[in-house]
Enzyme design. Structure first.
Site, short mmCIF file in Angstrom:
data_model
loop_
_atom_site.label_atom_id
_atom_site.label_comp_id
_atom_site.label_asym_id
_atom_site.label_seq_id
_atom_site.Cartn_x
_atom_site.Cartn_y
_atom_site.Cartn_z
N CYS A 156 0.82 -1.17 -0.01
CA CYS A 156 -0.07 0.10 -0.02
C CYS A 156 0.81 1.29 0.03
CB CYS A 156 -1.06 -0.01 1.32
SG CYS A 156 -0.21 -0.23 2.85
N CYS A 297 -38.13 -40.97 51.10
CA CYS A 297 -38.64 -41.13 52.40
C CYS A 297 -40.07 -40.48 52.34
CB CYS A 297 -38.21 -40.63 53.57
SG CYS A 297 -38.86 -40.36 55.13
N CYS A 300 -39.41 -37.08 55.13
CA CYS A 300 -38.58 -36.23 54.57
C CYS A 300 -38.18 -36.08 53.08
CB CYS A 300 -37.51 -36.24 55.52
SG CYS A 300 -36.40 -37.69 54.98
N CYS A 310 -35.76 -57.00 54.67
CA CYS A 310 -37.43 -56.92 54.65
C CYS A 310 -37.90 -55.57 54.21
CB CYS A 310 -38.10 -57.41 56.15
SG CYS A 310 -37.57 -56.19 57.07
N CYS A 315 -36.05 -44.49 58.15
CA CYS A 315 -35.18 -43.49 57.72
C CYS A 315 -34.10 -42.83 58.83
CB CYS A 315 -36.08 -42.07 57.27
SG CYS A 315 -35.11 -40.93 56.63
#
Length: 560
Positions: A156, A297, A300, A310, A315
């Site tokens: 340029c 559960c 909760c 069983c 919990c």
């Protein structure tokens, strides 16, 4: 205008990739006489030639490039563009970088609109800034006056002192590969800065970085080349359009899919592999496990896993709520009249009446899904482990045992290649077998005929592989332990070479069937509807004496 090759690498030219693998029914012709069906010991005598057309499709369609190969190809492409377009090599390099190192694209664009290409790339015919006759020029960066010999410019003509040029180039090079698209420092100018300026003004370290970026761009920007993804490997793969498979093997011994860069996974397509890998890594499987193996559960809501005992659950503190695992009701409402400790009449009654909780349905679905996934994943992982062990055994054989066996049996190592070929076949078959389990996982449940055919071919292939592996690992050991030549070694050679060949044919049947989308099942069904007599798919395999193996990896119960 892009070339046909460029369309191929962008995926536009592959409308039906199964066309590469279509084979005639004759390719599945039975390789045995009926009278031999009960003779298991003669399996290794099966030596059937593979379809020549199929073999031709599997010819290597790629080239492994070392650093010097990459450099030479890059220089050759620059030279071609420079000669054809009658421009300098520096300008040719700038053009190729802009068009991702595609010579055809450069030629097409240049001859269609040379002025437009020059403008977009920054190749100027003449300077846009003319020097005055003054003995000194002002640098466009530091604004200090310099004599002409201290000032440089790109095409340029904008003047900048050498010191500012060096600082500008160094900063750009250290910023990364973007330096390959370096432009004139003047903000309003788009003139390209070529490698000639870099060589004149950059430091030795910056020149080395620039050259490295240039080499890497030839691979990373080129649609036809990719780096080998193995850690520490500096080789690249140049892939030829029209190859029958994307699986390639680098000189570093790493095999991978050129299309998706995952490990080689033929005959499974890249989409299935992507889904399978994502599934193996996704947290969704953890949630599926929690959903399938635990219950909240009732008080909760914390998830609780029951792994034995069983139905009376308690919990953990501070909740300590006691409940029934099956119906989630308070345990105080349970006793002998409700089924005792190991049953729950309330739950069974509600289930029979259709009062089945949506959460329970989801749990059952998750459990079934998890069982199916676990079934396929365990076998996928098992074959991966077996392949790694086979690779280690192959290395041990090549580096240690082969020389010892040659001395013991008084046989040149060149005549023991059948052992190495057997281990290479084992490694390859383990890889294929591993990915067939990913294929089987995504095979639609309702396509029972396809699943049956798939499991038959998979079972036959795995049965053959187990016999080969047993022979190469266990039966070879007795000859490794011998101190003198054995009369039985020639029989062992015949057996192992034969097993290698027949196992290869088993897996070629399996690979072709899967790559063809198990289309033979559809073909058989169509013929049956039309009243045309045609043997069932299972009788067509080269693997086939028409009977399954008792050691088939569990694939025959895989339809869960």
């Amino acid at each position: 205008m892009d070339s046909e090759d460029d369309d191929f690498y962008s995926g536009e030219a592959m409308d039906d990739e199964n066309d590469y693998y279509n084979t005639d029914d004759a390719a599945y012709a039975d390789g045995y006489d009926d009278e031999d069906e009960d003779d298991d010991d003669d399996d290794y005598e099966f030596m059937e030639e593979v379809d020549e057309e199929y073999v031709s499709r599997q010819q290597q369609s790629y080239t492994v490039l070392k650093e010097e190969d990459i450099q030479q190809r890059q220089e050759d492409d620059i030279t071609r563009v420079s000669i054809v377009l009658s421009i300098s090599r520096v300008d040719a390099s700038i053009l190729l970088r802009q068009y991702n190192w595609s010579v055809s694209r450069v030629h097409d664009a240049w001859f269609a609109d040379e002025d437009g290409v020059r403008k977009s790339v920054g190749l100027l015919d003449k300077p846009v800034f003319q020097f005055s006759n003054a003995k000194e020029l002002t640098c466009g960066i530091c604004f200090e006056p310099y004599t002409r010999d201290k000032v440089m410019s790109a095409a340029c003509g904008h003047p900048f002192c050498c010191t500012c040029w060096k600082g500008y180039i160094s900063a750009t090079v250290n910023d990364g590969p973007g330096c390959l698209m370096l432009r004139c420092p003047d903000p309003s100018c788009r003139a390209a800065v070529g490698q000639d300026m870099i060589n004149m003004l950059a430091s030795a370290d910056d020149k080395e970085k620039y050259t490295r970026y240039l080499r890497r761009s030839y691979v990373e920007d080129n649609r036809k080349t990719k780096w080998c993804p193995a850690p520490g490997c500096d080789y690249a793969i140049d892939f030829a359009a029209g190859g029958g498979t994307f699986d390639v093997s680098c000189l570093c011994s790493h095999s991978f899919c050129w299309n998706c860069t995952e490990e080689a996974h033929r005959p499974v397509d890249c989409g299935t592999v992507s889904k399978w890998i994502l599934k193996n890594c996704a947290e969704s499987e953890n949630m599926n496990w929690i959903l399938a193996n635990s219950k909240p559960c009732p008080k909760c809501k914390r998830p609780i896993e029951k792994n034995q005992g069983c139905m009376h659950m308690t919990c953990s503190p501070p909740c300590k709520f006691e409940f029934c695992w099956l119906c989630l009701g308070a345990w105080s409402d349970h006793g002998e009249r409700t089924g005792g400790f190991y049953a729950c009449n309330r739950y069974e009654s509600a289930k029979q009446q259709g009062d089945y909780d949506e959460t329970e349905r989801r749990r059952e679905m998750a459990k079934n899904s998890l069982e199916k996934y676990t079934h396929y994943y365990e076998r996928w992982a098992s074959n991966q482990s077996s392949r790694q062990k086979a690779l280690a055994d192959l290395h041990q054989m090549q580096t240690v045992h082969l020389e010892k066996l040659s001395d013991t049996q008084c046989t040149p190592e060149s005549q023991l290649k059948f052992i190495i070929e057997a281990w290479l076949q084992i490694v390859e078959c383990r890889r294929v077998l591993k990915w067939t389990y990913a294929y089987g996982y995504y095979l639609p449940e309702h396509e029972h005929a396809k699943r049956q055919f798939f499991e038959y071919l998979q079972g036959e292939a795995e049965s053959g592989l187990e016999r080969l592996h047993q022979c190469a690992e266990k039966e070879l050991q007795q000859f490794l332990n011998d101190d003198s030549p054995s009369k039985e070694f020639n029989d062992f050679r015949t057996k192992l070479a034969g097993l290698t060949s027949v196992t290869k044919n088993y897996f070629e049947n399996l690979v072709r069937a899967l790559e063809n989308g198990l289309a033979d099942v559809d073909s058989h069904a169509a013929c049956s509807k039309a009243g045309i007599s045609k043997p069932p798919p299972a009788s067509k395999g080269k693997s086939g004496r028409g009977k399954g193996s008792g050691r088939s990896s569990g694939s025959h119960d895989a339809g869960r």
